[in-house]
Design an enzyme around this catalytic site. Structure first.
Site, PDB file in Angstrom:
ATOM      1  N   LYS A 158      62.647  87.413  50.586  1.00  0.00           N
ATOM      2  CA  LYS A 158      61.420  88.002  50.746  1.00  0.00           C
ATOM      3  C   LYS A 158      61.120  89.232  49.992  1.00  0.00           C
ATOM      4  O   LYS A 158      60.396  89.380  49.154  1.00  0.00           O
ATOM      5  CB  LYS A 158      60.611  87.929  52.103  1.00  0.00           C
ATOM      6  CG  LYS A 158      60.353  86.785  52.923  1.00  0.00           C
ATOM      7  CD  LYS A 158      58.979  86.176  52.711  1.00  0.00           C
ATOM      8  CE  LYS A 158      58.991  84.962  51.693  1.00  0.00           C
ATOM      9  NZ  LYS A 158      60.002  84.085  51.533  1.00  0.00           N
ATOM     10  N   GLU A 191      66.484  85.389  54.999  1.00  0.00           N
ATOM     11  CA  GLU A 191      65.105  84.997  54.737  1.00  0.00           C
ATOM     12  C   GLU A 191      64.438  86.506  54.606  1.00  0.00           C
ATOM     13  O   GLU A 191      63.652  86.574  53.592  1.00  0.00           O
ATOM     14  CB  GLU A 191      64.258  84.519  55.892  1.00  0.00           C
ATOM     15  CG  GLU A 191      62.905  84.440  55.634  1.00  0.00           C
ATOM     16  CD  GLU A 191      62.279  83.488  54.377  1.00  0.00           C
ATOM     17  OE1 GLU A 191      63.286  83.144  53.766  1.00  0.00           O
ATOM     18  OE2 GLU A 191      61.090  83.598  53.658  1.00  0.00           O
ATOM     19  N   ASN A 218      54.857  67.847  32.451  1.00  0.00           N
ATOM     20  CA  ASN A 218      55.452  68.710  33.412  1.00  0.00           C
ATOM     21  C   ASN A 218      56.795  67.800  33.911  1.00  0.00           C
ATOM     22  O   ASN A 218      56.605  66.544  34.345  1.00  0.00           O
ATOM     23  CB  ASN A 218      54.661  68.729  34.927  1.00  0.00           C
ATOM     24  CG  ASN A 218      55.229  69.484  35.898  1.00  0.00           C
ATOM     25  OD1 ASN A 218      56.422  70.328  35.622  1.00  0.00           O
ATOM     26  ND2 ASN A 218      54.710  69.326  37.201  1.00  0.00           N
ATOM     27  N   GLY A 219      57.957  68.568  33.777  1.00  0.00           N
ATOM     28  CA  GLY A 219      59.039  67.997  34.098  1.00  0.00           C
ATOM     29  C   GLY A 219      60.211  68.337  33.060  1.00  0.00           C
ATOM     30  O   GLY A 219      60.123  69.289  32.305  1.00  0.00           O
ATOM     31  N   CYS A 235      55.621  74.086  35.901  1.00  0.00           N
ATOM     32  CA  CYS A 235      54.351  73.621  35.214  1.00  0.00           C
ATOM     33  C   CYS A 235      53.056  73.008  35.642  1.00  0.00           C
ATOM     34  O   CYS A 235      53.283  72.503  36.842  1.00  0.00           O
ATOM     35  CB  CYS A 235      54.815  72.576  34.002  1.00  0.00           C
ATOM     36  SG  CYS A 235      56.179  73.477  33.278  1.00  0.00           S
ATOM     37  N   TRP A 279      56.384  76.678  32.569  1.00  0.00           N
ATOM     38  CA  TRP A 279      57.266  77.400  33.006  1.00  0.00           C
ATOM     39  C   TRP A 279      58.620  77.158  32.140  1.00  0.00           C
ATOM     40  O   TRP A 279      58.899  75.960  32.403  1.00  0.00           O
ATOM     41  CB  TRP A 279      57.596  77.187  34.427  1.00  0.00           C
ATOM     42  CG  TRP A 279      58.266  78.027  35.334  1.00  0.00           C
ATOM     43  CD1 TRP A 279      57.984  79.449  35.635  1.00  0.00           C
ATOM     44  CD2 TRP A 279      59.577  77.943  35.827  1.00  0.00           C
ATOM     45  NE1 TRP A 279      59.203  79.932  36.483  1.00  0.00           N
ATOM     46  CE2 TRP A 279      59.999  79.165  36.324  1.00  0.00           C
ATOM     47  CE3 TRP A 279      60.527  76.708  35.643  1.00  0.00           C
ATOM     48  CZ2 TRP A 279      61.364  79.097  37.075  1.00  0.00           C
ATOM     49  CZ3 TRP A 279      61.689  76.799  36.089  1.00  0.00           C
ATOM     50  CH2 TRP A 279      62.110  77.921  37.046  1.00  0.00           C
ATOM     51  N   HIS A 291      84.387  92.914  55.497  1.00  0.00           N
ATOM     52  CA  HIS A 291      85.590  92.430  54.691  1.00  0.00           C
ATOM     53  C   HIS A 291      85.219  92.615  53.221  1.00  0.00           C
ATOM     54  O   HIS A 291      85.494  91.613  52.305  1.00  0.00           O
ATOM     55  CB  HIS A 291      85.651  90.972  55.042  1.00  0.00           C
ATOM     56  CG  HIS A 291      85.981  90.744  56.429  1.00  0.00           C
ATOM     57  ND1 HIS A 291      87.233  90.932  57.007  1.00  0.00           N
ATOM     58  CD2 HIS A 291      85.144  90.666  57.510  1.00  0.00           C
ATOM     59  CE1 HIS A 291      87.414  90.360  58.344  1.00  0.00           C
ATOM     60  NE2 HIS A 291      85.975  90.533  58.732  1.00  0.00           N
ATOM     61  N   GLU A 295      62.306  88.916  46.225  1.00  0.00           N
ATOM     62  CA  GLU A 295      61.385  88.105  45.318  1.00  0.00           C
ATOM     63  C   GLU A 295      59.811  88.436  44.935  1.00  0.00           C
ATOM     64  O   GLU A 295      59.529  88.092  43.952  1.00  0.00           O
ATOM     65  CB  GLU A 295      61.386  86.507  45.717  1.00  0.00           C
ATOM     66  CG  GLU A 295      60.311  86.450  47.078  1.00  0.00           C
ATOM     67  CD  GLU A 295      60.231  84.823  47.336  1.00  0.00           C
ATOM     68  OE1 GLU A 295      60.224  84.044  46.471  1.00  0.00           O
ATOM     69  OE2 GLU A 295      60.050  84.698  48.681  1.00  0.00           O
ATOM     70  N   ARG A 310      51.426  78.379  40.587  1.00  0.00           N
ATOM     71  CA  ARG A 310      52.845  77.628  40.507  1.00  0.00           C
ATOM     72  C   ARG A 310      53.614  78.254  39.649  1.00  0.00           C
ATOM     73  O   ARG A 310      54.937  78.062  39.774  1.00  0.00           O
ATOM     74  CB  ARG A 310      52.527  76.220  39.911  1.00  0.00           C
ATOM     75  CG  ARG A 310      51.638  75.282  40.781  1.00  0.00           C
ATOM     76  CD  ARG A 310      51.018  74.093  39.821  1.00  0.00           C
ATOM     77  NE  ARG A 310      51.811  73.242  39.329  1.00  0.00           N
ATOM     78  CZ  ARG A 310      52.598  72.188  40.131  1.00  0.00           C
ATOM     79  NH1 ARG A 310      51.879  71.983  41.241  1.00  0.00           N
ATOM     80  NH2 ARG A 310      53.334  71.281  39.933  1.00  0.00           N
ATOM     81  N   LYS A 341      56.206  78.260  42.572  1.00  0.00           N
ATOM     82  CA  LYS A 341      55.793  78.028  43.843  1.00  0.00           C
ATOM     83  C   LYS A 341      56.504  76.413  44.226  1.00  0.00           C
ATOM     84  O   LYS A 341      56.745  76.368  45.347  1.00  0.00           O
ATOM     85  CB  LYS A 341      54.302  77.657  44.141  1.00  0.00           C
ATOM     86  CG  LYS A 341      53.947  77.253  45.695  1.00  0.00           C
ATOM     87  CD  LYS A 341      54.347  78.375  46.595  1.00  0.00           C
ATOM     88  CE  LYS A 341      53.826  78.095  48.046  1.00  0.00           C
ATOM     89  NZ  LYS A 341      54.418  79.135  48.874  1.00  0.00           N
TER      90      LYS A 341
HETATM   91  C1  AGP Z   1      60.545  81.090  49.096  1.00  0.00           C
HETATM   92  O1  AGP Z   1      59.625  82.208  49.274  1.00  0.00           O
HETATM   93  C2  AGP Z   1      60.583  80.881  47.718  1.00  0.00           C
HETATM   94  N1  AGP Z   1      59.149  80.671  47.012  1.00  0.00           N
HETATM   95  C3  AGP Z   1      61.583  79.752  47.400  1.00  0.00           C
HETATM   96  O2  AGP Z   1      62.748  80.047  47.746  1.00  0.00           O
HETATM   97  C4  AGP Z   1      61.081  78.284  48.135  1.00  0.00           C
HETATM   98  O3  AGP Z   1      61.307  78.399  49.664  1.00  0.00           O
HETATM   99  C5  AGP Z   1      62.118  77.410  47.688  1.00  0.00           C
HETATM  100  O4  AGP Z   1      61.796  77.229  46.291  1.00  0.00           O
HETATM  101  C6  AGP Z   1      61.791  76.062  48.429  1.00  0.00           C
HETATM  102  O5  AGP Z   1      60.449  75.516  47.944  1.00  0.00           O
HETATM  103  P1  AGP Z   1      59.850  74.103  48.891  1.00  0.00           P
HETATM  104  O6  AGP Z   1      59.951  74.651  50.359  1.00  0.00           O
HETATM  105  O7  AGP Z   1      58.715  73.805  48.427  1.00  0.00           O
HETATM  106  O8  AGP Z   1      60.904  72.934  48.640  1.00  0.00           O
END
Ligand code: AGP
Length: 594
Positions: A474, A470, A99-100, A2, A75, A493, A477, A27, A589
């Protein structure tokens, strides 16, 4: 997560609020709303979906003129994304955005608001009804009484029709900033603070602020006045533009060399003197989420190789509830781009409860994790807008390399010749990352085929496995293709049963002496019909396609160059699929709720 925006000035608030919400879009959100005090009452407009829906609705209103207002991007956590669950929420003369998560909202509702009529399914609405219930003639008292009852995380911006010169702000766990100039702005992060602000305040937990046009007065929850120092504006405010790139993500992929160079420069000679002199521990924990966790997997290999100290890497959501075996002899490194990830913040607190020394590797200055860590290493990636992290991830790798070298140096676990060679290699790494960006066209061609499939697999060994994890994240997502990352030796396995004719398998072959083993794994999946794309630096492979990446300046740093083609692969695949690359569905974000 949020986003909150507030405006208190001498011009109409609505345009600023809409513009501020657009700056908070990155965000992640699924609905948005604003409220403006128009001289008689507070009027609200809120809509599911994009801010453009909200802006059109506001344009059609002729009663939303006023100089005081608040806004919100939601969100969804409690209650689906729809107009009624969107913020702001109103009760009596109070209107509020949040927010929270209010963890005890059900109990509060039952105990204090049994006869209250709710118009939403949100935890937030409980807060505004409580304030209204506590209100007789003093807003601050009603807000403070309510704040003391709340459990969980909350950044609140509140306006009251009886005090239309003031925005009231409350902060616990979720971030909230206040900018003061000839107008006042309130926001969840610096990108939405007015560029006219001359003073910036970062609220701390347990604070209430009364924000008029020209000043902010701070109190604790017992309404004792608090002296509050201003914070430094980060010079990165101006960086949040696309500079001609089609998407922030592509811009940030190409900003990686500079992000790494600045981070290395800050710590290689320990110039910022923030690398701590701590005693040699029994064990080190690295705790993080998502891509930061994947950076931690690389960090573990580097730190163990140079210090021979065992390193445990855990996701923060698991660590915080696992009753971790941390103590004064087990420092905990928490990695976080945003510095506001709820699970990672909780991990810091858990580690400190157990007496562990905590390090934050953080990108956002003075964020919660940075402020609560015993030591903080700021990565120098600059403002990162795209939800899918790239340059911040690469800067995290650089910080971890520098930390591993530093630990080896102070604990005497590696000879100086080796360490000096590593420092030299690290100082030139950004040059190789820049060269690695040259593979974009090749990756775009591969992406064109990849864009048509529904599944893909990434396999690797050692650092190659950390990279596979990673790369898989990428791709999934931002392109929404289902991917799995597997330790290459583990595939047989069970999961190899999923390999069939035409299955796309990306084999990340890192220069770690296991290339021959990787070739065996490539053969295994090829024999079952897979189309294998190998990502390798110099090693030759018998894959269907081989992408030769630029060799890093040292094998230990290979993640920094080999991740580049994989990021570009994800970007172009998502582009071919027409996905919302900078703001992928369902994602935020900064995940400030658990
Ligand atoms: C990564 O591309 C994602 N947006 C997500 O996994 C992110 O790395 C994760 O939420 C951790 O965020 P932070 O590094 O701000 O703690």
């Amino acid at each position: 997560m949020c986003g909150i925006i507030g405006f208190n000035g001498s011009v109409n608030a609505a345009p600023f609020l809409i513009d501020g919400l657009k700056k908070l879009e990155y965000r992640g959100y699924d609905s948005a709303g604003i409220a403006v005090y128009n001289g008689n009452k507070t009027v609200t407009e809120k809509r599911k979906g994009r801010i453009s829906n909200l802006a059109s609705a506001v344009k059609r209103r002729d009663d939303m003129c006023g100089n005081l207002g608040i806004g919100h991007t939601r969100w969804a956590t409690h209650g689906e994304a729809n107009d009624s669950n969107a913020h702001p929420h109103k009760s009596g003369k109070f209107t509020l955005v949040h927010n929270g998560i209010i963890e005890n909202h059900t109990l509060l509702k039952e105990k204090y608001l049994p006869l209250c009529t709710f118009t939403s399914e949100t935890d937030t609405e409980t807060v505004v009804h409580l304030i209204n219930r506590h209100y007789s003639d003093n807003c601050l008292e009603a807000i403070a009484r309510t704040a003391k009852l709340l459990e969980g995380s909350f950044a609140l911006a509140i306006i009251c029709e009886d005090e239309p010169e003031t925005i009231f702000c409350v902060k616990k766990s979720s971030p909230l900033l206040i900018g003061i100039g000839n107008e006042a702005t309130v926001a969840s992060d610096i990108s939405a603070i007015s560029c006219k602000a001359e003073k910036l305040y970062r609220m701390d937990d347990g604070e209430i602020a009364a924000v008029t046009k020209t000043q902010a007065v701070f109190y604790d929850f017992d309404l004792n006045i608090k002296e509050k120092a201003t914070s430094q504006f980060s010079a990165e405010r101006s960086e949040s533009e696309k500079n001609g790139y089609e998407h922030y993500m592509l811009k940030e992929i190409f900003e990686q060399p500079e992000a790494v160079r600045k981070t290395v420069e800050a710590y290689l000679g320990n110039k910022e003197n923030t690398l701590p002199l701590i005693n040699k521990p029994e064990r080190i924990f690295i705790v993080a989420c998502g891509s930061a966790y994947h950076a931690g997997l690389v960090g573990r290999i580097c730190i163990e190789k140079l210090t021979k100290i065992p390193v445990t890497v855990e996701t923060a959501s698991e660590f915080r509830y696992s009753d971790p075996l941390t103590n004064a002899s087990t420092p905990v490194i928490v990695i976080s781009q945003s510095g506001e990830t709820a699970d990672s913040l909780a991990a810091i607190r858990k580690a400190k409860e157990n007496g562990a020394t905590t390090f934050g590797i953080v990108n956002v200055p003075e964020s919660s994790i940075a402020l609560e860590s015993d030591y903080v290493m700021y990565t120098k990636a600059g403002t990162e807008i795209a939800v899918a992290t790239t340059k911040a991830y690469s800067a995290q790798l650089a910080a971890l390399y520098a930390l591993a070298i530093h630990f080896a140096q102070i604990w005497g676990t590696e000879d100086n010749t080796v360490l000096n060679n590593l420092k030299d290699a690290l100082g030139k790494l950004h040059i190789k990352i820049r060269e690695a960006l040259g593979c974009e066209e090749q990756m775009r061609e591969i992406a064109q085929q990849l864009a048509t499939v529904q599944n893909a697999y990434f396999i690797g060994r050692g650092i190659g496995y950390a990279l596979a994890a990673e790369a898989s994240l990428k791709l999934k997502e931002i392109s929404y293709i289902h991917c799995e990352a597997y330790a290459a030796g583990e595939l047989k396995h069970g999961t190899i049963s999923l390999i069939e004719q035409g299955t796309k398998v990306f084999a990340v072959c890192s220069p770690n002496g296991l290339e021959a083993k990787m070739q065996s794994n490539i053969d295994e999946v090829s024999a079952r019909g897979a189309q294998v794309i190998a990502i390798t630096d110099s090693h030759k492979t018998k894959a269907d396609i081989t992408v030769h990446t630029v060799s890093a300046t040292h094998p230990l740093f290979c993640a920094s160059t080999q991740i580049v083609p994989l990021q570009l692969l994800a970007y172009h695949t998502a582009k071919f699929r027409g996905c919302d690359i900078d703001k992928p569905r369902n994602l935020a974000k900064s995940v400030t709720v658990e």
